[in-house]
Design a protein around this motif. Structure first.
Motif, PDB file in Angstrom:
ATOM      1  N   ARG A 132      -0.398  -0.756   6.328  1.00  0.00           N
ATOM      2  CA  ARG A 132       0.547  -0.359   7.229  1.00  0.00           C
ATOM      3  C   ARG A 132       1.865   0.185   6.686  1.00  0.00           C
ATOM      4  N   SER A 133       2.402  -0.844   5.898  1.00  0.00           N
ATOM      5  CA  SER A 133       3.776  -0.689   5.015  1.00  0.00           C
ATOM      6  C   SER A 133       3.778   0.522   4.325  1.00  0.00           C
ATOM      7  N   PHE A 134       2.666   0.459   3.388  1.00  0.00           N
ATOM      8  CA  PHE A 134       2.411   1.514   2.432  1.00  0.00           C
ATOM      9  C   PHE A 134       2.389   3.033   2.999  1.00  0.00           C
ATOM     10  N   GLN A 135       1.551   2.797   4.157  1.00  0.00           N
ATOM     11  CA  GLN A 135       1.594   4.222   4.859  1.00  0.00           C
ATOM     12  C   GLN A 135       2.897   4.652   5.555  1.00  0.00           C
ATOM     13  N   SER A 136       3.479   3.455   6.078  1.00  0.00           N
ATOM     14  CA  SER A 136       4.610   4.090   6.718  1.00  0.00           C
ATOM     15  C   SER A 136       5.863   4.783   5.927  1.00  0.00           C
ATOM     16  N   VAL A 137       5.641   4.279   4.582  1.00  0.00           N
ATOM     17  CA  VAL A 137       6.758   4.587   3.472  1.00  0.00           C
ATOM     18  C   VAL A 137       6.134   6.106   3.006  1.00  0.00           C
ATOM     19  N   MET A 138       4.850   5.961   2.707  1.00  0.00           N
ATOM     20  CA  MET A 138       4.364   6.959   1.782  1.00  0.00           C
ATOM     21  C   MET A 138       3.655   8.180   2.599  1.00  0.00           C
ATOM     22  N   HIS A 139       3.326   8.036   3.877  1.00  0.00           N
ATOM     23  CA  HIS A 139       2.701   8.800   4.530  1.00  0.00           C
ATOM     24  C   HIS A 139       1.123   9.190   4.040  1.00  0.00           C
ATOM     25  N   PHE A 140       0.644   8.349   3.327  1.00  0.00           N
ATOM     26  CA  PHE A 140      -0.923   8.300   2.941  1.00  0.00           C
ATOM     27  C   PHE A 140      -0.980   6.906   2.754  1.00  0.00           C
ATOM     28  N   ARG A 141      -2.434   6.708   2.658  1.00  0.00           N
ATOM     29  CA  ARG A 141      -2.917   5.103   2.267  1.00  0.00           C
ATOM     30  C   ARG A 141      -3.027   4.966   0.809  1.00  0.00           C
ATOM     31  N   PRO A 142      -2.782   3.552   0.408  1.00  0.00           N
ATOM     32  CA  PRO A 142      -3.153   3.215  -1.170  1.00  0.00           C
ATOM     33  C   PRO A 142      -4.451   3.896  -1.645  1.00  0.00           C
ATOM     34  N   THR A 143      -5.621   3.962  -0.811  1.00  0.00           N
ATOM     35  CA  THR A 143      -6.798   4.509  -1.337  1.00  0.00           C
ATOM     36  C   THR A 143      -6.694   6.071  -1.809  1.00  0.00           C
ATOM     37  N   ASP A 144      -5.597   6.607  -0.852  1.00  0.00           N
ATOM     38  CA  ASP A 144      -5.212   8.103  -1.199  1.00  0.00           C
ATOM     39  C   ASP A 144      -4.514   8.125  -2.634  1.00  0.00           C
ATOM     40  N   PHE A 145      -3.518   7.386  -2.732  1.00  0.00           N
ATOM     41  CA  PHE A 145      -2.879   7.269  -3.949  1.00  0.00           C
ATOM     42  C   PHE A 145      -3.589   7.201  -4.969  1.00  0.00           C
ATOM     43  N   ILE A 146      -4.730   6.165  -5.005  1.00  0.00           N
ATOM     44  CA  ILE A 146      -5.565   6.006  -6.081  1.00  0.00           C
ATOM     45  C   ILE A 146      -6.292   7.174  -6.530  1.00  0.00           C
ATOM     46  N   LYS A 147      -6.906   8.060  -5.427  1.00  0.00           N
ATOM     47  CA  LYS A 147      -7.543   9.339  -5.891  1.00  0.00           C
ATOM     48  C   LYS A 147      -6.546  10.318  -6.852  1.00  0.00           C
ATOM     49  N   THR A 148      -5.244  10.281  -6.262  1.00  0.00           N
ATOM     50  CA  THR A 148      -4.460  11.128  -7.035  1.00  0.00           C
ATOM     51  C   THR A 148      -4.076  10.958  -8.428  1.00  0.00           C
ATOM     52  N   ILE A 149      -4.242   9.588  -8.901  1.00  0.00           N
ATOM     53  CA  ILE A 149      -4.090   9.293 -10.322  1.00  0.00           C
ATOM     54  C   ILE A 149      -5.311   9.281 -11.110  1.00  0.00           C
ATOM     55  N   LEU A 150      -6.711   9.345 -10.448  1.00  0.00           N
ATOM     56  CA  LEU A 150      -7.846   9.473 -11.473  1.00  0.00           C
ATOM     57  C   LEU A 150      -7.917  10.617 -12.115  1.00  0.00           C
TER      58      LEU A 150
END
Length: 260
Positions: free
Chosen positions: A242-260
């Motif tokens: 919840r905290s991550f999404q409120s700051v980044m506007h996407f989920r931690p799992t979405d972020f992992i996809k961007t760095i793969l």
């Protein structure tokens, strides 16, 4: 240690200059260039300070640092592959006059990798010129959503101890009273000065610190999302997400996809 002090960037007689290096070490003293620069982290992560604000560049992210911006490196992961490209930009381009931190889309990633063939080339090269002109011309279109994730460095010396305390204890439940004791300031003065200097409340600053640290851990790939949530001070994965999404506007799992 690699540093671009060995080549006088601003004295080069060409509009673009490419510099790629394994285990790159960017200058850790404040400096500026007449040219703008694109800093791309292919692997690892890098913290940079630009105009008094600290930014995290995770893996597969880039920063466009505008001409004349005062910047330096704070720290980086042990193994880092950085690609840096300098460019002369026109006065009329408002995009190139602002800082942008962003996730690098596949097309731009391939263009940056292709540019490696011109690394440290001092002589003019028409192919290099045409290719890099196209890259920097298209850069605004590649930056769909700039990450506005940064923390400001307070100039007021009275905040030195509270900020140090926050950075060392961000995983804990910190109360403003704890910082008041560390700073020898009244609660009211501390809250007022903190907001004025950092642009945010104590709780928001702590949240941003936690999210920045979680991005660093997500980039390393050594821990699960659950382990990272607890490592940065959250009591549950749901609270972290919840905290991550409120700051980044996407989920931690979405972020992992961007760095793969």
């Amino acid at each position: 240690m690699n540093s671009h002090n060995t080549i006088a960037i601003d004295e080069l007689d060409k509009p673009y200059f490419v510099w790629f290096e394994d285990n790159w070490r960017h200058d850790d003293i404040l400096h500026a260039h007449e040219r703008g620069q694109l800093v791309y982290v292919e692997s690892g992560f890098q913290y940079i300070t630009v105009d008094g604000k600290i930014y995290l560049l995770p893996q597969n992210h880039a920063a466009w640092i505008p001409p004349g911006a005062i910047h330096k490196t704070n720290s980086h992961s042990e193994k880092i592959k950085l690609m840096i490209m300098f460019a002369e930009v026109g006065e009329h381009s408002s995009f190139h006059r602002e800082l942008h931190v962003f996730s690098v889309p596949p097309v731009l990633k391939e263009m940056i990798r292709y540019s490696e063939r011109w690394s440290k080339k001092l002589a003019d090269d028409l192919d290099e010129f045409v290719f890099l002109k196209a890259l920097f011309n298209e850069l605004p279109h590649f930056v769909e959503h700039s990450l506005k994730l940064h923390i400001s460095l307070p100039k007021d010396k009275r905040l030195s101890q509270p900020i140090e305390y926050l950075h060392n204890h961000y995983r804990e439940d910190i109360k403003i009273e704890d910082l008041s004791e560390a700073s020898l300031l009244s609660l009211r003065s501390l809250e007022r000065i903190f907001k004025k200097e950092t642009g945010m409340t104590l709780s928001k600053y702590q949240q941003i610190l936690r999210i920045i640290k979680s991005l660093e851990l997500l980039t390393s790939g050594d821990l699960t999302i659950s382990e990272i949530a607890y490592a940065v001070g959250y009591k549950s994965v749901q609270a972290f997400t919840r905290s991550f999404q409120s700051v980044m506007h996407f989920r931690p799992t979405d972020f992992i996809k961007t760095i793969l």
